[in-house]
Structures are given as C-alpha cells and as structure tokens.
Design a protein around this motif. Structure first.
Motif, mmCIF file in Angstrom:
data_model
loop_
_atom_site.group_PDB
_atom_site.id
_atom_site.type_symbol
_atom_site.label_atom_id
_atom_site.label_comp_id
_atom_site.label_asym_id
_atom_site.label_seq_id
_atom_site.Cartn_x
_atom_site.Cartn_y
_atom_site.Cartn_z
ATOM 1 N N ASP A 131 42.545 38.889 46.431
ATOM 2 C CA ASP A 131 44.004 38.760 46.360
ATOM 3 C C ASP A 131 44.634 39.835 45.484
ATOM 4 O OD1 ASP A 131 43.754 36.530 47.954
ATOM 5 O OD2 ASP A 131 43.807 35.111 46.281
ATOM 6 N N ARG A 132 43.862 40.460 44.629
ATOM 7 C CA ARG A 132 44.412 41.468 43.712
ATOM 8 C C ARG A 132 44.289 42.891 44.254
ATOM 9 N NH1 ARG A 132 45.492 39.821 38.642
ATOM 10 N NH2 ARG A 132 45.243 41.928 37.823
ATOM 11 N N LEU A 133 43.800 43.060 45.466
ATOM 12 C CA LEU A 133 43.598 44.407 45.996
ATOM 13 C C LEU A 133 44.915 45.157 46.162
ATOM 14 C CD1 LEU A 133 40.746 43.861 48.619
ATOM 15 C CD2 LEU A 133 40.599 44.892 46.351
ATOM 16 N N ASP A 134 45.941 44.496 46.660
ATOM 17 C CA ASP A 134 47.237 45.167 46.805
ATOM 18 C C ASP A 134 47.779 45.589 45.440
ATOM 19 O OD1 ASP A 134 47.133 44.830 49.516
ATOM 20 O OD2 ASP A 134 48.328 42.986 49.527
ATOM 21 N N TYR A 135 47.578 44.753 44.454
ATOM 22 C CA TYR A 135 48.017 45.090 43.102
ATOM 23 C C TYR A 135 47.262 46.312 42.581
ATOM 24 C CZ TYR A 135 47.985 44.743 37.988
ATOM 25 O OH TYR A 135 48.029 45.026 36.646
ATOM 26 N N LEU A 136 45.962 46.367 42.820
ATOM 27 C CA LEU A 136 45.169 47.497 42.356
ATOM 28 C C LEU A 136 45.587 48.780 43.058
ATOM 29 C CD1 LEU A 136 41.585 45.923 42.098
ATOM 30 C CD2 LEU A 136 43.267 46.271 40.288
ATOM 31 N N ARG A 137 45.864 48.703 44.348
ATOM 32 C CA ARG A 137 46.293 49.902 45.059
ATOM 33 C C ARG A 137 47.649 50.386 44.557
ATOM 34 N NH1 ARG A 137 43.193 53.267 46.268
ATOM 35 N NH2 ARG A 137 44.763 54.243 47.606
ATOM 36 N N SER A 138 48.518 49.447 44.180
ATOM 37 C CA SER A 138 49.816 49.848 43.632
ATOM 38 C C SER A 138 49.663 50.583 42.310
ATOM 39 C CB SER A 138 50.710 48.616 43.445
ATOM 40 O OG SER A 138 50.221 47.777 42.408
ATOM 41 N N LEU A 139 48.561 50.336 41.606
ATOM 42 C CA LEU A 139 48.286 51.039 40.357
ATOM 43 C C LEU A 139 47.631 52.392 40.589
ATOM 44 C CD1 LEU A 139 46.866 48.142 38.136
ATOM 45 C CD2 LEU A 139 49.193 49.035 38.168
ATOM 46 N N GLY A 140 47.167 52.641 41.795
ATOM 47 C CA GLY A 140 46.452 53.873 42.082
ATOM 48 C C GLY A 140 44.960 53.764 41.927
ATOM 49 N N VAL A 141 44.427 52.551 41.796
ATOM 50 C CA VAL A 141 42.985 52.347 41.638
ATOM 51 C C VAL A 141 42.289 52.640 42.958
ATOM 52 C CG1 VAL A 141 41.187 50.636 41.176
ATOM 53 C CG2 VAL A 141 43.270 50.687 39.784
ATOM 54 N N GLY A 142 41.202 53.420 42.887
ATOM 55 C CA GLY A 142 40.438 53.745 44.080
ATOM 56 C C GLY A 142 39.027 53.212 44.077
ATOM 57 N N VAL A 143 38.517 52.815 42.907
ATOM 58 C CA VAL A 143 37.140 52.314 42.795
ATOM 59 C C VAL A 143 37.151 51.099 41.882
ATOM 60 C CG1 VAL A 143 34.754 52.844 42.169
ATOM 61 C CG2 VAL A 143 36.239 54.655 43.069
ATOM 62 N N MET A 144 36.468 50.053 42.300
ATOM 63 C CA MET A 144 36.363 48.829 41.515
ATOM 64 C C MET A 144 34.899 48.605 41.136
ATOM 65 S SD MET A 144 37.911 45.055 42.410
ATOM 66 C CE MET A 144 37.202 45.117 44.060
ATOM 67 N N ILE A 145 34.642 48.545 39.835
ATOM 68 C CA ILE A 145 33.293 48.275 39.326
ATOM 69 C C ILE A 145 33.207 46.782 39.028
ATOM 70 C CG2 ILE A 145 31.581 48.849 37.581
ATOM 71 C CD1 ILE A 145 33.064 51.441 37.079
ATOM 72 N N LEU A 146 32.371 46.076 39.759
ATOM 73 C CA LEU A 146 32.226 44.636 39.585
ATOM 74 C C LEU A 146 31.098 44.356 38.597
ATOM 75 C CD1 LEU A 146 32.652 43.300 43.236
ATOM 76 C CD2 LEU A 146 34.343 43.431 41.392
ATOM 77 N N GLU A 147 31.441 43.690 37.525
ATOM 78 C CA GLU A 147 30.473 43.356 36.473
ATOM 79 C C GLU A 147 30.141 41.869 36.524
ATOM 80 O OE1 GLU A 147 31.712 46.556 33.018
ATOM 81 O OE2 GLU A 147 32.658 44.589 32.987
ATOM 82 N N GLY A 148 28.920 41.539 36.095
ATOM 83 C CA GLY A 148 28.509 40.146 35.999
ATOM 84 C C GLY A 148 28.415 39.434 37.330
ATOM 85 N N LEU A 149 28.104 40.169 38.383
ATOM 86 C CA LEU A 149 28.023 39.556 39.708
ATOM 87 C C LEU A 149 26.724 38.789 39.906
ATOM 88 C CD1 LEU A 149 29.866 39.508 42.227
ATOM 89 C CD2 LEU A 149 28.467 41.369 43.161
ATOM 90 N N PHE A 150 25.689 39.172 39.175
ATOM 91 C CA PHE A 150 24.382 38.528 39.318
ATOM 92 C C PHE A 150 24.070 37.746 38.046
ATOM 93 C CE2 PHE A 150 24.425 42.575 41.621
ATOM 94 C CZ PHE A 150 24.180 42.133 42.918
ATOM 95 N N ARG A 151 23.312 36.725 38.191
ATOM 96 C CA ARG A 151 22.982 35.857 37.056
ATOM 97 C C ARG A 151 21.980 36.549 36.140
ATOM 98 N NH1 ARG A 151 22.475 29.556 38.454
ATOM 99 N NH2 ARG A 151 22.485 29.663 36.158
#
Length: 483
Positions: A131-151
C-alpha cells in the motif's frame, strides 16, 4: 527729317526676328506673348496592373535575382550553423561515465515488522508495504531494501520461507508484482542471519558450498528480486561467500536488469571489509553501504558532528559508495544530514521515517516530506550531483564571524560550467561568510533548496548568511556560461 509713311516696312510693324506677316507662326499678330509648354503624358506614370506585374516578375531578370538572393540566404545560414557546430565540438565538455541503476536510484530501508498491528486490522505487514508503493514513488524511491524478512531464531534459517508473522508467501509474491508495476526494485537484506549454522556440518565454512543456500538465492532471483545484502560483521561474510553470490547473480544478469550484491558496513575501519576492500569492492561487491558518522551509542554534540563530517569529507575518495546515517543525532540536525546524504557522490540510502521533516512526537504539527522531495528532484535533474566531481572547501578562521562557534562546512559538485555548492552550519549560532573564503568560485547563483525551504531566487556569495542548523544548496554559474 522726313517721317516714314506706310510705305516704310520698318515703321509700326510687329514683325521681328522669326516672325512674318502671314498667318504662320512668323507673322501672326494674334500669337500670345508666352507660349505654354506641352503638358506631360500622364499615361507614362500609370501604375501597372496585376497582370503587368506578374508578367514583369516572371521575367528572366527577376528570376535570376531571386535565385541568387535565396542562394545567399542559405549560404549564410549554413555558415552560421557550421560555425556553431565547430564551437561546440572544440569546446571542452565533460564525458559522463555510464551509471548502473544502483548508482542512480534512491534506496529505502524498510522493516515490514514495523507495520505489525499498526491499525489493528487484519491486513498483513506485507500488504501494508504494498500500500505504500505509491507513496514511495512520490518520494522518488527506486529501490526498497527489505529487512527482517526471515526469522532469526530458526537454525538454520529457511531462506525460501518468510516470517509468517509478516504475511504469507502469496502476499509476498503479490508485493514483488506490485513493485515491478510501480518501478520499484526489491533487495533482500540477509544481515544477522547465521547462514553457517547447521547441525549436519562439522566444518561451518563448507556450508556455503552446499546447494541449499544457492538454491534459496536462486529461488528469489527467479521471482524477480534485484539482489541481496549482507553485513560485514556476519559470520558468513567472506571472500568465498561473495564469490559464490557474485557468480549466482551474474547468471541472471540481463541488459537493463542487472542483479547486485551489496554489503552493509556496520563495523569500524578495522572491519574485515576494509581489510580486504580493494579486492572485494572492485570485483565482488557492487555497493558498499557506509555510515557517515562514527560508531557511537549516544548523541554527538554539534562540534563533534562537524568534526566527524569534516574528517569524512576530507578523506572522501573517488570510489563509488552509498551513504546512510545509523547513529543517533539531534532532531534539529537530521535535516542537515539529509541534505548531506542526498548531495554527496554515491548512492543515498535512507531509513523508514527519515524522509519526514518534522518530529513524529509533535502531534499538532503536520509531518512533511517537502524537503526530501525537493532533494530527490534536485538529485534527479542536476547532472552535477550524479556525475560531477567532488571538492571539499575548507574554511579558515577569517571566514567565520565567531571563531568560537561551530565552524561551517562546504563542498562543491562540478560538472562542466555548472557548480553546485552545498553549505552546512551545524552550530546554534548564525554564520556570515567572508567573501574571500573561496575566491575562485563564481560570485552569483540561485538557491536550489535549503533545510528551511525558505531560500528562493538569486544569491550572491558575498552577502550570504547561514542560519543555525541550516544546510543550503546553491547552483553557481561561470560568467557568460548559462546553460
């Protein structure tokens, strides 16, 4: 004396030279004394009608004149064009080195766990990231680093299963699809995972040769993940690990869609990364994320921060890097460091919430991302901030209005005839700059942005004054070169 009578031909006669007594011109007594001249023939000056004009214009003389006039026009135009091309070719212009996507994009670190039970809804954390992808694109973000995805509490960690508390695999597949549609890449952060821990391996260094880890990474690459990150303090971090990861991502590299291996530097200068950095960074690692500030568990004073910044700027090399701020700093200085990250040569990496320009705990204040968006747009459109050279500009004691105050800092990004000047004042007192502190700089420019977003229009370096806790970005032009 006898009088002449009628017989005398000379008496009483009007006959004179050229006149006669006959009815001719020579002898008529009725001729006027003044003979009017003949009236001019008005038909000689009568304007030509349309048919006559067309006949004359179509004559060979006019056609020849017009053809020569057109020829002279085109010869003059081609001469000016050739002169302009020669000037452009002979003028020295910088040549931009082609940049990879990870050198041009803006990175955003995000932990999906931050969205757990935020609104007490049934929506998963993964879905809220979507749901936050449109918000990130409005900021100019091009890469998202996902942390803590694995246990982290599972030994050995299952790299093909995400933490079920964050969401399901189908939801994560949908996130990858949504990111591709939005133009946002995903990098999986594998920091703090004990990849060497396994009961069936007596020698942990052999774990990475097993196909299970390789198959897990390949599994995500097939789904469209753009790369992986590892910390330089992890037990699995080694040249062997990076060599195997590098070989794996190169199998999936295609034009305009390269995959990367990045390292997050969490240790000090004596870390294993720095010890082997010439080999690792040049051949095995695409991006090395470094913190601008030294390791510390408490907030540094403005003077200490200025000293740390100056040390970092003086030792900045031409090597491409990426920057982040992982240390606690005072709120009034966070915007200053945001300007620093976004204007240094390299890839900026920000953390979730860093784009907000007002304190979260101030309920009455409206949180704003205006500064971050201004910096993002500036970095995108200014070639000097992407390709330009870096020059640290030291201040001497005469450049400060108060020698006991925290000294200002400045650096220059130059590309061709355009220079982007970045000024910092970390102290709590205003700073007036000595006009002679940088005599080689152009004196005139325009404000690009500032931490207060209140600097607009033209500016002269001779009259500029830095407010407390302020950073300013100014675009300077060399005289007679305005492009």
């Amino acid at each position: 004396m006898p009088l002449k009578m009628d017989g005398d031909p000379g008496y009483g006669s009007l006959v004179g030279p050229g006149l006669s007594l006959s009815g001719s011109l020579e002898g008529s007594e009725t001729l006027p004394l003044l003979i009017p001249e003949a009236a001019p023939d008005l038909n000689t000056w009568k304007p030509m009608n349309r048919e006559q004009l067309e006949a004359v214009a179509g004559g060979p003389g006019w056609r020849k004149f017009r053809s020569r006039l057109v020829l002279l026009f085109w010869l003059g135009w081609l001469t000016m064009l050739g002169t302009a091309i020669a000037v452009v070719i002979q003028s020295p212009r910088p040549v931009a080195t082609p940049l990879h996507w990870w050198q041009k994009e803006l990175f955003y670190r995000l932990q999906p766990a931050l969205f757990l039970d935020v609104d007490n809804t049934e929506s998963s954390a993964i879905s809220k990231v979507s749901d936050r992808l449109d918000y990130l694109r409005s900021l100019g973000v091009g890469v998202m680093i996902l942390e803590g995805l694995f246990r982290h509490d599972v030994s050995p960690p299952n790299l093909t299963e995400i933490d079920q508390r964050l969401g399901t695999l189908p939801q994560f597949y949908q996130l990858i699809t949504d990111c591709h549609k939005a133009g946002v890449r995903i990098i999986l952060d594998l920091c703090n995972l004990d990849l060497l821990n396994g009961p069936e391996f007596s020698n942990k260094t052999e774990m990475l040769s097993d196909s299970s880890v390789q198959d897990s990474l390949r599994y995500w690459l097939v789904l469209g993940v753009s790369g992986f990150g590892i910390c330089d303090t992890d037990s699995a971090f080694s040249e062997k690990t990076l060599t195997e990861w590098r070989g794996l991502v190169e199998e999936f590299n295609i034009e305009y869609n390269e995959r990367i291996v990045m390292v997050k530097q969490t240790g000090d200068s004596s870390s294993a990364l720095n010890a082997s950095r010439p080999t690792v960074n040049s051949s095995l690692v695409d991006l090395v994320s470094e913190s601008l500030l030294p390791s510390s568990f408490y907030q540094l004073s403005a003077a200490k921060l200025a000293e740390a910044m100056e040390t970092r700027l003086k030792t900045l090399q031409g090597e491409w890097s990426s920057w982040t701020v992982d240390r606690p700093i005072a709120w009034e200085l966070q915007k200053v460091f945001m300007v620093l990250i976004m204007t240094l040569p390299g890839t900026p990496i920000i953390r979730y919430g860093d784009e907000i320009s007002q304190p979260v705990n101030q309920i009455k204040s409206r949180r704003s991302t205006s500064l971050f968006q201004s910096l993002s747009r500036t970095r995108f459109r200014e070639e000097a901030l992407l390709f330009g050279t870096f020059t640290f500009l030291p201040f001497n004691s005469s450049a400060q209005s108060n020698s006991s105050a925290t000294p200002p800092l400045a650096f220059l990004r130059s590309w061709g005839c355009v220079h982007v000047l970045v000024l910092f004042n970390l102290g709590s007192e205003p700073q007036s700059l000595d006009p002679n502190w940088a005599p080689s700089l152009p004196e005139e420019g325009v404000f690009v942005t500032s931490t207060g977003l209140d600097r607009l229009g033209a500016v002269s370096l001779q009259s500029i004054k830095l407010h407390p806790h302020e950073a300013i970005v100014i675009k300077l032009f060399e005289p007679d070169n305005y492009f």
